[in-house]
Design a protein around this motif. Structure first.
Motif, PDB file in Angstrom:
ATOM      1  N   SER A  56     -89.706  23.097 -56.171  1.00 33.24           N
ATOM      2  CA  SER A  56     -91.139  22.878 -56.018  1.00 33.24           C
ATOM      3  C   SER A  56     -91.442  21.886 -54.890  1.00 33.24           C
ATOM      4  O   SER A  56     -90.666  20.963 -54.617  1.00 33.24           O
ATOM      5  N   ARG A  57     -92.585  22.054 -54.300  1.00 26.33           N
ATOM      6  CA  ARG A  57     -93.017  21.167 -53.210  1.00 26.33           C
ATOM      7  C   ARG A  57     -93.220  19.735 -53.697  1.00 26.33           C
ATOM      8  O   ARG A  57     -93.198  18.793 -52.906  1.00 26.33           O
ATOM      9  N   TYR A  58     -93.397  19.538 -54.994  1.00 25.60           N
ATOM     10  CA  TYR A  58     -93.633  18.196 -55.515  1.00 25.60           C
ATOM     11  C   TYR A  58     -92.431  17.280 -55.320  1.00 25.60           C
ATOM     12  O   TYR A  58     -92.555  16.057 -55.352  1.00 25.60           O
ATOM     13  N   PHE A  59     -91.260  17.884 -55.143  1.00 31.68           N
ATOM     14  CA  PHE A  59     -90.058  17.066 -54.998  1.00 31.68           C
ATOM     15  C   PHE A  59     -89.715  16.753 -53.551  1.00 31.68           C
ATOM     16  O   PHE A  59     -88.687  16.145 -53.271  1.00 31.68           O
ATOM     17  N   VAL A  60     -90.582  17.172 -52.661  1.00 29.21           N
ATOM     18  CA  VAL A  60     -90.372  16.889 -51.244  1.00 29.21           C
ATOM     19  C   VAL A  60     -90.899  15.493 -50.896  1.00 29.21           C
ATOM     20  O   VAL A  60     -90.529  14.908 -49.882  1.00 29.21           O
TER      21      VAL A  60
END
Length: 351
Positions: A56-60
């Motif tokens: 997920s993009r949240y972990f970028v």
């Protein structure tokens, strides 16, 4: 530590899963932290469960620390085919985005990308440390289950006694390992068997292909099916069944790595309920039984048979087994210990 706003990707909606309510939710509520599941919000830290989309993009967002609560042994798959199939199913169902790869690869990659990893046992930690050295072993809280003192044993009828099994349907087929033993002891001890579990389960990803748990038990315990009943899982039902039971059992299919590497939670729950308990010789159960000084581990069918008969027919021995287990609980598994371990994990990533 300041009060945190924690972004959480949970195991279940509304935190109904034991892996939610007995772990992060237990600690956050006790310490007064706020949990949100909308990861679009600004948060101090993100906690990811095994149901997370690891890509997920949240972990970028590198500025936000990530704690991975990895409570099952997904780094030790049954075989390469099962591992890849799980990865494909997760991708096709939309649970995981990105490239298709074995699920254990998703898990190991996410361990490496996480700021800290929490697991449930010494055995799991040894594997996880290959991917992340900032690891913490934290068992479940069992506060939702009352501590029933060993001195307050139930009065059993002369005509019937019960053996208790508790857990999720995914682990229930371990009883197949001792089905002939259960049939044998039921003839001489007039037994009944209570299985406190979910009446239905999902065969795939805990979401697809619903089946009846009774069908599994009827197949695996065909010789004593008329002596078996399923009791829907709830804390109240578990306590009621425990108070009617003489002994608990946790047989495991040790050929399945996911089962073999499970932590000792279920054994600790049985001791908390005031029951002697017999288990298969998994690493966690063998380790804890040795430390507690009890004879819980059954390494072969003959030991299962002898251990059942001794507990059922020697009240003093059964009592001593409970006392040993509960002394272990008092010294090694209580709320203060668990909260302190969660504190340490979060402090390690908050700077």
């Amino acid at each position: 530590m300041k009060k945190l706003k924690i972004g959480y990707w949970p195991l279940s909606p509304n935190f109904r899963s034991a892996g939610d309510r007995r772990r992060l939710i237990f600690w956050a509520h006790a310490r007064g932290h706020t949990i949100v599941t909308d990861l679009n919000q600004s948060v101090d830290v993100i906690v990811a469960s095994e149901n997370t989309d690891f890509n997920s993009r949240y972990f970028v967002q590198k500025r936000v620390p990530i704690i991975f609560d990895l409570i099952d042994a997904y780094l030790s798959p049954l075989n390469s085919y099962d591992d890849l199939a799980r990865g494909i199913a997760k991708r096709l169902s939309g649970q995981i985005s990105g490239n298709i790869k074995p699920f254990s690869r998703h898990v190991s990659d996410f361990c490496m990308n996480s700021t800290a990893v929490i697991c449930s046992s010494v055995e799991q930690e040894q594997i996880i440390k290959n991917y992340n050295t900032n690891t913490y072993i934290i068992l479940d809280s069992h506060d939702e289950i009352p501590f029933i003192d060993a001195r307050h044993q139930k009065a059993e009828t002369l005509n019937e006694r019960r053996i208790l099994w508790e857990g999720q349907p995914a682990t229930i087929r371990g009883v197949q390992q001792i089905s002939s033993i259960l049939a044998q002891i039921s003839k001489s001890n007039n037994l009944r068997f209570d299985f406190v579990t979910d009446e239905k389960y999902f065969q795939l990803l805990n979401k697809y292909i619903q089946k009846n748990t009774w069908d599994l038990l009827k197949k695996d315990l065909s010789q004593i099916a008329d002596l078996v009943r399923i009791v829907p899982w709830s804390p109240d039902h578990l306590v009621e069944c425990a108070q009617r039971s003489a002994v608990a059992m946790i047989p495991i299919d040790l050929s399945v790595p996911m089962q073999n590497l499970k932590p000792e939670n279920r054994l600790l729950i049985m001791w908390r309920l005031g029951l002697p308990c017999l288990t298969s010789p998994s690493p966690a159960y063998a380790r804890v039984a040795l430390k507690a000084g009890v004879n819980a581990v059954c390494e072969n069918p003959q030991v299962w048979l002898e251990s059942f008969n001794r507990i059922l027919n020697d009240p003093e021995f059964a009592y001593d087994e409970i006392v040993g287990g509960q002394n272990y609980l008092r010294e090694n598994h209580n709320s203060a210990i668990l909260l302190s371990k969660w504190d340490a994990a979060f402090e390690s990533v908050m700077g």
